[in-house]
Design an enzyme around this catalytic site. Structure first.
Site, PDB file in Angstrom:
ATOM      1  N   ARG A  80      -5.969  -4.863   8.740  1.00  0.00           N
ATOM      2  CA  ARG A  80      -5.717  -5.622   7.517  1.00  0.00           C
ATOM      3  C   ARG A  80      -6.511  -4.991   6.371  1.00  0.00           C
ATOM      4  O   ARG A  80      -7.726  -4.799   6.496  1.00  0.00           O
ATOM      5  CB  ARG A  80      -6.143  -7.085   7.706  1.00  0.00           C
ATOM      6  CG  ARG A  80      -6.063  -7.886   6.443  1.00  0.00           C
ATOM      7  CD  ARG A  80      -6.465  -9.350   6.617  1.00  0.00           C
ATOM      8  NE  ARG A  80      -6.416  -9.997   5.320  1.00  0.00           N
ATOM      9  CZ  ARG A  80      -7.446 -10.631   4.744  1.00  0.00           C
ATOM     10  NH1 ARG A  80      -8.596 -10.768   5.369  1.00  0.00           N
ATOM     11  NH2 ARG A  80      -7.316 -11.151   3.551  1.00  0.00           N
ATOM     12  N   HIS A 124      -6.980  -9.568  -3.148  1.00  0.00           N
ATOM     13  CA  HIS A 124      -8.306  -9.895  -2.611  1.00  0.00           C
ATOM     14  C   HIS A 124      -9.305  -9.810  -3.772  1.00  0.00           C
ATOM     15  O   HIS A 124     -10.210  -8.988  -3.775  1.00  0.00           O
ATOM     16  CB  HIS A 124      -8.665  -8.956  -1.456  1.00  0.00           C
ATOM     17  CG  HIS A 124      -9.706  -9.489  -0.523  1.00  0.00           C
ATOM     18  ND1 HIS A 124      -9.540  -9.576   0.845  1.00  0.00           N
ATOM     19  CD2 HIS A 124     -10.962  -9.966  -0.752  1.00  0.00           C
ATOM     20  CE1 HIS A 124     -10.626 -10.069   1.407  1.00  0.00           C
ATOM     21  NE2 HIS A 124     -11.512 -10.307   0.444  1.00  0.00           N
ATOM     22  N   GLU A 170      -8.324 -16.156   0.258  1.00  0.00           N
ATOM     23  CA  GLU A 170      -9.388 -17.123  -0.031  1.00  0.00           C
ATOM     24  C   GLU A 170      -9.405 -17.590  -1.480  1.00  0.00           C
ATOM     25  O   GLU A 170     -10.442 -17.522  -2.153  1.00  0.00           O
ATOM     26  CB  GLU A 170     -10.758 -16.545   0.341  1.00  0.00           C
ATOM     27  CG  GLU A 170     -10.924 -16.296   1.815  1.00  0.00           C
ATOM     28  CD  GLU A 170     -12.364 -16.080   2.226  1.00  0.00           C
ATOM     29  OE1 GLU A 170     -13.256 -16.105   1.375  1.00  0.00           O
ATOM     30  OE2 GLU A 170     -12.600 -15.902   3.440  1.00  0.00           O
ATOM     31  N   ASN A 299      -9.426 -17.390   7.703  1.00  0.00           N
ATOM     32  CA  ASN A 299     -10.716 -16.700   7.651  1.00  0.00           C
ATOM     33  C   ASN A 299     -11.752 -17.712   8.093  1.00  0.00           C
ATOM     34  O   ASN A 299     -12.034 -18.684   7.385  1.00  0.00           O
ATOM     35  CB  ASN A 299     -11.032 -16.222   6.233  1.00  0.00           C
ATOM     36  CG  ASN A 299     -10.093 -15.117   5.774  1.00  0.00           C
ATOM     37  OD1 ASN A 299      -9.200 -14.698   6.500  1.00  0.00           O
ATOM     38  ND2 ASN A 299     -10.300 -14.644   4.560  1.00  0.00           N
ATOM     39  N   TYR A 301     -15.599 -18.465   9.475  1.00  0.00           N
ATOM     40  CA  TYR A 301     -16.966 -17.994   9.705  1.00  0.00           C
ATOM     41  C   TYR A 301     -17.874 -19.097  10.258  1.00  0.00           C
ATOM     42  O   TYR A 301     -18.725 -18.839  11.083  1.00  0.00           O
ATOM     43  CB  TYR A 301     -17.575 -17.446   8.407  1.00  0.00           C
ATOM     44  CG  TYR A 301     -16.926 -16.136   7.985  1.00  0.00           C
ATOM     45  CD1 TYR A 301     -17.382 -14.929   8.495  1.00  0.00           C
ATOM     46  CD2 TYR A 301     -15.848 -16.121   7.125  1.00  0.00           C
ATOM     47  CE1 TYR A 301     -16.795 -13.722   8.133  1.00  0.00           C
ATOM     48  CE2 TYR A 301     -15.245 -14.911   6.756  1.00  0.00           C
ATOM     49  CZ  TYR A 301     -15.721 -13.721   7.267  1.00  0.00           C
ATOM     50  OH  TYR A 301     -15.133 -12.529   6.932  1.00  0.00           O
ATOM     51  N   GLU A 378      -9.816 -13.077   9.256  1.00  0.00           N
ATOM     52  CA  GLU A 378     -11.227 -12.670   9.176  1.00  0.00           C
ATOM     53  C   GLU A 378     -12.058 -13.536  10.114  1.00  0.00           C
ATOM     54  O   GLU A 378     -11.845 -14.746  10.194  1.00  0.00           O
ATOM     55  CB  GLU A 378     -11.815 -12.848   7.764  1.00  0.00           C
ATOM     56  CG  GLU A 378     -11.348 -11.843   6.763  1.00  0.00           C
ATOM     57  CD  GLU A 378     -11.977 -12.038   5.385  1.00  0.00           C
ATOM     58  OE1 GLU A 378     -13.125 -12.519   5.300  1.00  0.00           O
ATOM     59  OE2 GLU A 378     -11.303 -11.703   4.400  1.00  0.00           O
TER      60      GLU A 378
HETATM   61  C1  BG6 Z   1     -14.808 -13.714   2.884  1.00  0.00           C
HETATM   62  C2  BG6 Z   1     -14.141 -12.627   2.106  1.00  0.00           C
HETATM   63  O1  BG6 Z   1     -15.289 -14.647   1.973  1.00  0.00           O
HETATM   64  O2  BG6 Z   1     -15.888 -13.436   3.669  1.00  0.00           O
HETATM   65  C3  BG6 Z   1     -14.685 -11.259   2.362  1.00  0.00           C
HETATM   66  O3  BG6 Z   1     -12.741 -12.667   2.193  1.00  0.00           O
HETATM   67  C4  BG6 Z   1     -16.188 -11.343   2.545  1.00  0.00           C
HETATM   68  O4  BG6 Z   1     -14.276 -10.413   1.333  1.00  0.00           O
HETATM   69  C5  BG6 Z   1     -16.452 -12.150   3.787  1.00  0.00           C
HETATM   70  O5  BG6 Z   1     -16.856 -10.127   2.589  1.00  0.00           O
HETATM   71  C6  BG6 Z   1     -17.904 -12.304   4.116  1.00  0.00           C
HETATM   72  O6  BG6 Z   1     -18.600 -12.848   3.049  1.00  0.00           O
HETATM   73  P1  BG6 Z   1     -19.991 -12.251   2.586  1.00  0.00           P
HETATM   74  O7  BG6 Z   1     -20.406 -13.075   1.437  1.00  0.00           O
HETATM   75  O8  BG6 Z   1     -20.890 -12.388   3.747  1.00  0.00           O
HETATM   76  O9  BG6 Z   1     -19.698 -10.830   2.236  1.00  0.00           O
END
Ligand code: BG6
Length: 477
Positions: A80, A124, A170, A299, A301, A378
């Site tokens: 991607r 992006h 995002e 995405n 995290y 992501e």
């Molecule tokens: C997402 C984005 O917010 O998370 C990415 O789509 C980004 O571009 C990634 O790098 C991680 O966030 P960070 O703030 O840790 O770089």
């Protein structure tokens, strides 16, 4: 739900990795590229970690062949990447810049030649500066036509080669930073303007998807959403209500608009009460209904945990951009909710909760509410990595993170979720928008820091781990 046994990953599962143009390409003013809002913003003192910017980034623009060769060696099934709008239209619209298109064509051809499925992100965050100057970017409805023109240019060029497309990356996270926290360009802090800009972005997204149907009839398109599922801090009804408020105001506002063509009820009412609801013109909601996605890019995290926040309480706060653990303050909206640490979860050095079960919950909530296939566009762990003796990078913490999250994907599939693939963030180390080069995510270490470096590529331990997983088609013990 405990399953006695898990089905294997599907044969066609897209084992992938991801990047974004501004974070990897560099070559910011090469071959006719125009400036983006990030080229301008990062030059303003105090906006990014130690003044870092993407002028060179990890120089992917000039090292594309080497990077794709590494992807092939790893056995990647999907990659991607995003296209930089001002590389195609230096001033946002008009006649396309052939050199820009040719770069992405070379990349796509190189991927296809190695059996790697390209997943193309249209936007992006790198808005052409010209459109920001001319009419304020996402704050003007004029962007709907310009974005469509840009997208159609790419559809026409790559329809025969690219099957998977991501519309906006995002929107929720980017515009929260841009119009509420003031930490992304154009660095505004105004909630009314925030919701107005989002509404226009939804319309642009829908129009781009409508046009896609015409130009790429056999492709699949969807937005990538930064989904941080909400948890209540306790079983107290006031915490449950705070959690419901947060899920509507931080997640469903976007997801319902994309996938259902409407806004969630209580959130819309609350915004109307505040005088901050977006202006909805005749035809707007019909357009949203016509521009629904084929799948949702997720995405993921971390999860966020919420508690009650009285009127006059905690407002929005900036995120940790230093990697100093424990420095993230509580953030919220008075009268609705505020975040609290989750005592059950460990965090990264940037205070991001590490929660693989949260990923399973995320996938289930989305698949069940919207009845759409999903793709992890992501997921990954940003950490300080050490380049050791003999070019070794022992990122066993990253392997543990990725492994547990892939296991959660498998469990979610067992629960009934249709998951097309998993793109780890990121393939090589990249520039983190606000955290510089110190916050690393890649399978491939890049020898550079905020001051520069040789840009040499070095395979981390996680590179060899993912290579084995892809080869086997399942997680190894
Ligand atoms: C997402 C984005 O917010 O998370 C990415 O789509 C980004 O571009 C990634 O790098 C991680 O966030 P960070 O703030 O840790 O770089």
């Amino acid at each position: 739900m405990h399953h006695a046994q898990l089905k294997p990953f599907p044969q066609a599962f897209l084992w992938g990795a991801a990047s974004a143009a501004y974070q990897v390409e560099g070559a910011w003013n090469v071959d006719g590229k125009g400036p983006s809002v990030w080229d301008t913003f990062t030059k303003i003192p105090g906006t990014t970690f130690e003044g870092s910017n993407g002028d060179v980034a990890v120089d992917h623009y000039h090292r594309m062949e080497e990077d794709v060769a590494l992807m092939a060696e790893m056995g990647l099934k999907a990659y991607r990447f995003s296209v930089s709008w001002p590389r195609i239209f230096p001033s946002g619209r008009g006649t396309p810049n052939e050199a820009g298109l040719a770069f992405y064509e070379r990349l796509i051809d190189a991927l296809l030649a190695r059996g790697i499925e390209p997943v193309l992100t249209l936007y992006h965050w790198d808005m052409p500066q010209a459109l920001q100057d001319e009419y304020g970017g996402w704050e003007s409805r004029r962007i709907i036509d310009d974005f469509e023109h840009y997208c159609v240019t790419l559809y026409q060029r790559f329809a025969g080669k690219v099957k998977y497309w991501v519309s906006l990356n995002e929107q929720n996270y980017n515009l929260t930073n841009a119009y509420q926290l003031g930490t992304h360009p154009p660095a505004v802090q105004d909630r009314k303007r925030f919701f107005a800009a989002n509404h226009i972005a939804f319309l642009a997204n829908a129009r781009a998807i409508k046009a896609f149907r015409q130009h790429v009839p056999h492709g699949l398109i969807g937005p990538s959403f930064a989904y941080s599922p909400a948890y209540p801090a306790s079983s107290a009804p006031s915490d449950m209500l705070a959690f419901e408020n947060a899920e509507e105001l931080t997640n469903y506002w976007w997801l319902d608009a994309y996938c259902l063509g409407r806004y969630p009820l209580a959130a819309l009412n609350w915004l109307r009460e505040q005088g901050e609801a977006p202006e909805i013109l005749p035809g707007d909601m019909a357009l949203l209904a016509e521009g629904k996605p084929d799948y949702i890019g997720v995405n993921y995290y971390y999860t966020l945990t919420f508690t009650d926040n009285p009127l006059g309480g905690q407002g929005l706060a900036r995120i940790n951009t230093t990697g100093k653990k424990g420095t993230t303050p509580s953030s919220g909206i008075p009268g609705l909710y505020k975040t609290v640490p989750n005592p059950h979860l460990e965090t990264s050095n940037w205070d991001w909760a590490i929660d693989s079960t949260g990923m399973r919950i995320a996938l289930r909530r989305l698949a069940s509410r919207y009845a759409l296939p999903l793709m992890i566009t992501e997921n990954g762990l940003g950490e300080f990595d050490q380049l050791g003796e003999g070019d070794q990078v022992h990122d066993d913490y990253r392997i543990a993170y990725l492994k547990s999250h892939l296991h959660a994907c498998q469990q979610a599939m067992q629960d009934g979720v249709e998951l097309l693939g998993y793109c780890a963030w990121s393939f090589t180390d990249i520039l983190s928008w606000l955290n510089g080069y110190q916050k690393r995510y890649g399978f491939v270490y890049v020898d550079r820091d905020e001051q520069g470096g040789s840009l040499r590529r070095i395979r981390k331990e996680s590179f060899f781990w993912y290579q084995q997983v892809i080869k086997a088609g399942h997680l190894l013990d």
